[in-house]
Design a protein around this motif. Structure first.
Motif, PDB file in Angstrom:
ATOM      1  N   SER B 113      -2.844  -9.645   5.599  1.00 46.92           N
ATOM      2  CA  SER B 113      -2.029  -9.393   4.307  1.00 46.92           C
ATOM      3  C   SER B 113      -2.648  -7.982   3.716  1.00 46.92           C
ATOM      4  N   PHE B 114      -1.954  -7.625   2.714  1.00 43.91           N
ATOM      5  CA  PHE B 114      -2.411  -6.337   1.817  1.00 43.91           C
ATOM      6  C   PHE B 114      -2.971  -6.616   0.567  1.00 43.91           C
ATOM      7  N   GLY B 116      -4.485  -3.708  -0.937  1.00 41.97           N
ATOM      8  CA  GLY B 116      -4.573  -2.363  -1.604  1.00 41.97           C
ATOM      9  C   GLY B 116      -4.338  -2.105  -2.910  1.00 41.97           C
ATOM     10  N   ARG B 117      -4.242  -0.665  -3.239  1.00 35.25           N
ATOM     11  CA  ARG B 117      -3.753  -0.450  -4.724  1.00 35.25           C
ATOM     12  C   ARG B 117      -2.531   0.374  -4.327  1.00 35.25           C
ATOM     13  N   ASP B 118      -2.008   0.958  -5.547  1.00 32.08           N
ATOM     14  CA  ASP B 118      -0.769   1.800  -5.472  1.00 32.08           C
ATOM     15  C   ASP B 118      -0.983   2.791  -4.255  1.00 32.08           C
ATOM     16  N   ALA B 121      -0.408   1.257  -0.859  1.00 28.91           N
ATOM     17  CA  ALA B 121       1.130   0.801  -0.931  1.00 28.91           C
ATOM     18  C   ALA B 121       2.068   1.814  -0.526  1.00 28.91           C
ATOM     19  N   LEU B 138      -3.810  -3.357   6.750  1.00 33.14           N
ATOM     20  CA  LEU B 138      -3.884  -4.706   6.269  1.00 33.14           C
ATOM     21  C   LEU B 138      -5.105  -5.407   6.580  1.00 33.14           C
TER      22      LEU B 138
END
Lengths: 329, 329
Positions: B113-114, B116-118, B121, B138
């Motif tokens: 899954s992810f 992370g931050r903006d 993404a 991921l």
């Protein structure tokens, strides 16, 4: 930019009106989510597991859930919906094509698998033995978990629809990577969906009609429902703008029932108008050659089941006669 | 080293005896797997998807599958089995604890899954737009896909069993990463399982009794069944030795029906004695304090359904009266 059915935040603070049918509930100022979880466990309705949001369901829990699904079956049959079923894993390109990762990257679950040789397999075993991470020895596969039950349906609709459009129904497992201690927020859960394809007018009229029917179906089960315009849980800094736009356009409605909170009721059912969000990437056309629109509705099956336990108590045999007549016809 | 129910190779070349009840089948020397797949599609029983082994199932297919499951329900009720349900994703440490990656690393599906931050993404969106890989953004999550329906049950059994042991039943989605064009080999499929916990004698006697009952249940459906000792599809160079050992100890039996091949019938049901393979890591004890043994059986629900279509034709309304009496009581 659509999450499909039941994408919204479960606990909306802006619900316009919430009433409580059951006098027992009024004795308490506010519910305690942890107590509700513990009560479900104590009454052997769910079985705890080590990972948040993956608990087991008991035979009694499943019986209620299946009976509720059969109630929706009867409505779907009356509408001549086409019944289908898909596995919980879907083609990765489906979520790539419809922009899912632009809007909800934080919820996605991608399947990684192992394609190495003996020495790499031994390395995995060795790392597991030592309690070390081993994910770097896996590779991304061609499948992801369905983030909503309706996602596998869209690519099967490519082509031209009949004159009156189409209506599909299925019950599928959806995955959202949002581990939570709160029982209504699961990583993996079932959604009963109906999906309408056709012209914009057909889809909007269908969604609005079903918004009323869905709410009525839950009211007949004695659930203290409220309805509200809603938004999907968009990711990141741009998320609020996306959510505001979705609300302003009234694309999504939810039916809410107090389950873990009285002031922040839980979304148990959602009604979504997608415009051409799926019709465009999957090249679905109406009979007169326009890009098809779509709409869907989803009953969160575990949430509806929990709403029944919350409202009527933990023993279905003691539920009110009118409720039992609906579920045990 | 146990895969659990339905782990075996689907097409065993060493089946000792295979007979054919249906004269129609004897007209053909050998079946064509591709033709069977195409026939299932042409009769609107399955819907093709872009990824191998993930096809959709139609309402008619599902109706047969559910009726077959209800038939097994009645047997399970008679045995006072405890009904449970689990989601298709399970705690990763379950497969780590019981050595699954030592034996079947090639079949496993781990959920990434992810988190992370903006900016991360945006990088994913950009890569998807350019058709570039994005899996490296991921991370491995705490869940994997259940490789067999029974896996989530074991950790819930930790502790001491009642005097007579326990019997659990569930229908779950299993995942195996083995993409195939052949319709009976799916990446994601349902297995109806019964799982017996107790002393070695209890488990062996139960498995052997159910081996007869399971075969008889399928015979009453008019299926030309055969039975054989079998082995799980162990990975790598050591795999053959593991499989030979499993066969020599007669830990696994399968019931086979010709579905895509006459000479290599498909395993539709398996009966497995695990010894203490699960009792040990999950600390399950018998009433007298010994490490519990376990056994399980699994009906491959899609495979059984396909066996019915192969044997009796693609229209359930035209199936023999004796078969319909079983499924449509």
């Amino acid at each position: 930019m659509e999450l499909g059915a039941l994408g919204g935040r479960s606990a909306l603070t802006n619900a316009r009106s919430v009433f409580f049918a059951n006098p027992r509930e009024n004795n308490v100022t506010e519910y305690d989510p942890k107590k509700f979880y513990d009560d479900l466990v104590a009454h052997k309705l769910i079985y705890p597991t080590a990972v948040k949001g993956t608990f087991g369901r008991s035979g009694v829990f499943e019986d209620v859930l299946n009976r509720l699904n059969q109630l929706i079956d009867r409505e779907a049959h009356a509408d001549q919906a086409e019944f289908v079923q898909f596995p919980p894993v879907i083609d990765r390109t489906i979520i790539e094509k419809c922009g899912f990762m632009d809007s909800f990257p934080h919820l996605m679950g991608a399947i990684f698998s192992f394609a190495g040789r003996d020495k790499h397999a031994l390395e995995i075993s060795s790392r597991i033995g030592k309690g070390e991470p081993w994910g770097d020895l896996l590779g991304m596969s061609e499948v992801v978990l369905a983030p909503a039950a309706c996602y596998p349906v869209y690519p099967t609709m490519t082509g031209t629809l009949p004159e009156k459009g189409k209506l599909i129904t299925l019950t599928g497992w959806a995955f959202r990577h949002e581990p939570s201690d709160e029982p209504t927020r699961m990583q993996s859960f079932r959604v009963r969906e109906l999906i309408r394809f056709g012209t914009p007018d057909m889809c909007l009229a269908w969604r609005d009609e079903w918004h009323v029917r869905g709410q009525s179906l839950l009211e007949k089960l004695g659930l203290p429902v409220a309805s509200d315009v809603a938004a999907d849980p968009f990711f990141g800094r741009g998320g609020k703008i996306m959510a505001d736009g979705q609300k302003a356009q009234k694309l999504k409605f939810e039916v809410l029932v107090p389950v873990i909170s009285k002031t922040e009721p839980t979304a148990v059912c959602s009604f979504n108008y997608h415009t051409d969000h799926f019709g465009k990437p999957f090249e679905i056309l109406t009979a007169d050659g326009q890009i098809a629109h779509s709409a869907c509705l989803g009953f969160g099956m575990e949430r509806c089941t929990m709403a029944l336990f919350r409202t009527h108590g933990f023993d279905p045999e003691k539920w009110p006669k009118a409720v039992r007549e609906q579920l045990y016809p």
